[in-house]
Enzyme design. Structure first.
Site, short mmCIF file in Angstrom:
data_model
loop_
_atom_site.label_atom_id
_atom_site.label_comp_id
_atom_site.label_asym_id
_atom_site.label_seq_id
_atom_site.Cartn_x
_atom_site.Cartn_y
_atom_site.Cartn_z
N THR A 189 47.28 17.42 3.20
CA THR A 189 48.43 17.53 4.09
C THR A 189 49.70 17.37 3.26
OG1 THR A 189 47.14 16.52 5.85
CG2 THR A 189 49.52 16.53 6.15
N TRP A 205 42.19 20.18 1.43
CA TRP A 205 42.70 19.68 2.71
C TRP A 205 43.84 18.69 2.50
CZ3 TRP A 205 36.97 18.51 3.06
CH2 TRP A 205 36.25 19.64 3.42
N SER A 239 35.44 10.93 13.67
CA SER A 239 35.04 9.93 14.69
C SER A 239 33.72 9.26 14.29
CB SER A 239 34.91 10.59 16.06
OG SER A 239 36.18 11.03 16.47
N GLU A 283 41.55 11.67 8.20
CA GLU A 283 41.60 10.22 7.94
C GLU A 283 40.33 9.52 8.45
OE1 GLU A 283 45.26 8.21 7.83
OE2 GLU A 283 46.41 10.05 7.60
N1 CAA Z 1 38.59 -0.99 3.98
C1 CAA Z 1 38.59 -1.66 2.78
N2 CAA Z 1 37.62 -1.49 1.87
C2 CAA Z 1 36.61 -0.65 2.19
C3 CAA Z 1 36.57 0.07 3.39
C4 CAA Z 1 37.62 -0.14 4.31
N3 CAA Z 1 37.67 0.50 5.49
N4 CAA Z 1 35.46 0.85 3.40
C5 CAA Z 1 34.83 0.63 2.25
N5 CAA Z 1 35.53 -0.27 1.51
C6 CAA Z 1 35.18 -0.79 0.18
C7 CAA Z 1 33.90 -1.60 0.26
O1 CAA Z 1 34.16 -2.96 0.57
C8 CAA Z 1 33.35 -1.43 -1.15
O2 CAA Z 1 34.04 -2.26 -2.07
P1 CAA Z 1 33.34 -3.56 -2.75
O3 CAA Z 1 32.11 -3.08 -3.43
O4 CAA Z 1 34.41 -4.07 -3.65
O5 CAA Z 1 33.03 -4.47 -1.60
C9 CAA Z 1 33.75 -0.01 -1.51
O6 CAA Z 1 34.87 0.31 -0.68
C10 CAA Z 1 32.65 0.99 -1.28
O7 CAA Z 1 32.28 0.89 0.06
P2 CAA Z 1 30.95 1.48 0.65
O8 CAA Z 1 29.78 1.12 -0.21
O9 CAA Z 1 30.91 1.12 2.09
O10 CAA Z 1 31.20 3.06 0.49
P3 CAA Z 1 30.43 4.24 1.19
O11 CAA Z 1 30.46 5.34 0.21
O12 CAA Z 1 29.10 3.81 1.76
O13 CAA Z 1 31.26 4.62 2.51
C11 CAA Z 1 33.10 5.26 3.82
C12 CAA Z 1 32.56 4.48 2.65
C13 CAA Z 1 33.54 4.28 4.89
C14 CAA Z 1 32.12 6.23 4.47
C15 CAA Z 1 34.28 6.02 3.18
O14 CAA Z 1 33.80 6.96 2.25
C16 CAA Z 1 35.19 6.68 4.17
O15 CAA Z 1 36.03 6.04 4.77
N6 CAA Z 1 35.07 8.03 4.32
C17 CAA Z 1 36.01 8.80 5.06
C18 CAA Z 1 37.02 9.40 4.13
C19 CAA Z 1 38.32 9.67 4.78
O16 CAA Z 1 38.77 8.96 5.67
N7 CAA Z 1 39.00 10.72 4.30
C20 CAA Z 1 40.29 11.01 4.75
C21 CAA Z 1 40.94 11.98 3.80
S1 CAA Z 1 42.68 11.77 3.72
C22 CAA Z 1 43.34 12.54 5.06
O17 CAA Z 1 42.65 12.98 5.94
C23 CAA Z 1 44.82 12.55 5.10
C24 CAA Z 1 45.39 13.64 5.93
O18 CAA Z 1 45.29 14.78 5.60
C25 CAA Z 1 46.14 13.34 7.13
#
Ligand code: CAA
Length: 381
Positions: free
Chosen positions: A158, A156, A366, A363
């Protein structure tokens, strides 16, 4: 509190609006149908400064703020959501990583090309088994002297086909979860790096999405961004800003749905009256307009906080959650107001519904935005 945009921001809106009207609107449906990348238009977006809108002028960018970025994104997405996502990934996922995390050498080597649209960038985090659960990746970079040897499959992505480089997230240490993830710059043409076929998508069909394959792909250590283990932090930090861009894309789609609904309702007559004279249609338009305005306020607030260097994790997630839902609802209502014509490709409003859907998925879905918002609230209360 002043809700008035500055004359500079109004100029950005006007420039983006005119560009979209003159260069994106012609052929937008043909590009959608043929799933054709708007290469010529992306080049023009580079010339206008939109491909590096927040990049400092010293690196060839437009040197503007995040508010300018979301204003331009809204106007571009209002006409062509595919062009908008190409711009969004280049600005807020790829260039932003260089600005926030790359070395001076890496910045000097890549930013001038990316910021002018000479090069396009991609951001490669997801894998077949790891979408929302982003850290559960398998692609592995093994260190060998001053090189890394990368093996794995990403998906996936982009801009995957049309990009000149990707920011690749992969494991450098296995078995320690997200702390084992690192980020690399991988240029197109690097031996062992190939792309899959262009995916056939429901919407944003003008943008390209594909798989990436790494088979014993050797990348110099100098292409690692930050330290080993910084990768997940870089990805998460960057996605917070990316979500503001996608929220602005959703806002543009929603505004387009409202525009089309209003003009059609004023012109279409049934039972001897225009649709606009029916209470049921007025209710739809009122709800749509309110939700579009609320989305814009959330998007502008998130961009404002980013410009002020304040924390915006929750606000970016709220903007994306709300604006993407608004885009989907507004596009659905727009098709409904157009009735049978709305369902026909020829009218162009069904594309809004198809394009809107992805803003609730990429990204961070929801459901992930809700998780991010809830975690931020609970952490800080
Ligand atoms: N901002 C900054 N740091 C963050 C964060 C955020 N939003 N979310 C998590 N972190 C940090 C945490 O603080 C932690 O770091 P520390 O241990 O140093 O404090 C570390 O990341 C791990 O965090 P979690 O334990 O919370 O991780 P998790 O596995 O439980 O969950 C999640 C994290 C929020 C679910 C994350 O996996 C997530 O955002 N998933 C969605 C993925 C995503 O958005 N993919 C998009 C793909 S790219 C795309 O779509 C581009 C395109 O084509 C247009």
């Amino acid at each position: 509190m002043d809700f008035t945009l500055s004359s500079e921001h109004e100029l950005v809106r006007q420039t983006a609006r005119e560009f979209a009207r003159d260069h994106l609107a012609p052929g937008v449906m043909e590009r959608d149908e043929a799933a054709r990348f708007p290469a010529e238009q992306v080049k023009m977006m580079g010339d206008l400064g939109f491909m590096g809108i927040m990049t400092p002028e010293a690196y060839g960018g437009a040197g503007m703020d995040a508010l300018s970025y979301v204003i331009a994104m809204e106007e571009i997405a209002r006409v062509d959501a595919s062009a908008a996502v190409i711009m969004s990934v280049n600005n807020s996922l790829v260039i932003q990583i260089f600005l926030d995390w790359a070395s001076d050498e890496q910045k000097a080597a890549y930013l001038p090309k990316l910021a002018t649209g000479e090069w396009i960038g991609g951001f490669s985090l997801s894998e077949p088994q790891s979408g929302s659960d982003a850290s559960n990746m398998r692609t592995y970079a093994r260190k060998e002297g001053h090189e890394y040897v990368i093996n794995g499959t990403k998906n996936w992505v982009t801009n995957g086909i049309n990009s000149n480089l990707v920011i690749l997230f992969c494991l450098t240490t296995k078995g320690i979860g997200y702390k084992g993830i690192s980020a690399f710059i991988v240029e197109k043409g690097t031996p062992g790096f190939t792309t899959g076929e262009k995916e056939d998508k429901l919407g944003i069909r003008g943008s390209d999405t594909c798989e990436l394959y790494f088979q014993d792909c050797r990348v110099p250590e100098a292409n690692r961004i930050g330290q080993e283990g910084d990768g997940f932090r870089i990805a998460m930090h960057t996605l917070n800003g990316g979500r503001i861009g996608i929220a602005a894309q959703a806002l543009g789609i929603a505004q387009a749905a409202l525009d089309h609904s209003v003009s059609y309702a004023k012109e279409r007559k049934q039972f001897g009256r225009t649709l606009a004279e029916f209470g049921a249609i007025q209710s739809k338009i009122a709800r749509m307009a309110t939700e579009v305005d609320a989305s814009r306020l959330l998007v502008h607030r998130a961009a404002f906080l980013k410009d002020q260097h304040q924390t915006y994790i929750k606000e970016a997630a709220m903007a994306k959650l709300y604006a993407s839902r608004t885009a989907m609802q507004a596009a659905r209502e727009c098709v409904q107001i157009h009735g049978g014509y709305g369902y026909m490709q020829e009218f162009g409003v069904e594309r809004l519904m198809r394009d809107a859907k992805i803003t609730q998925i990429y990204e961070g879905t929801s459901e992930i935005q809700e998780l991010v918002i809830a975690r931020e609230i609970l952490k800080n209360s």
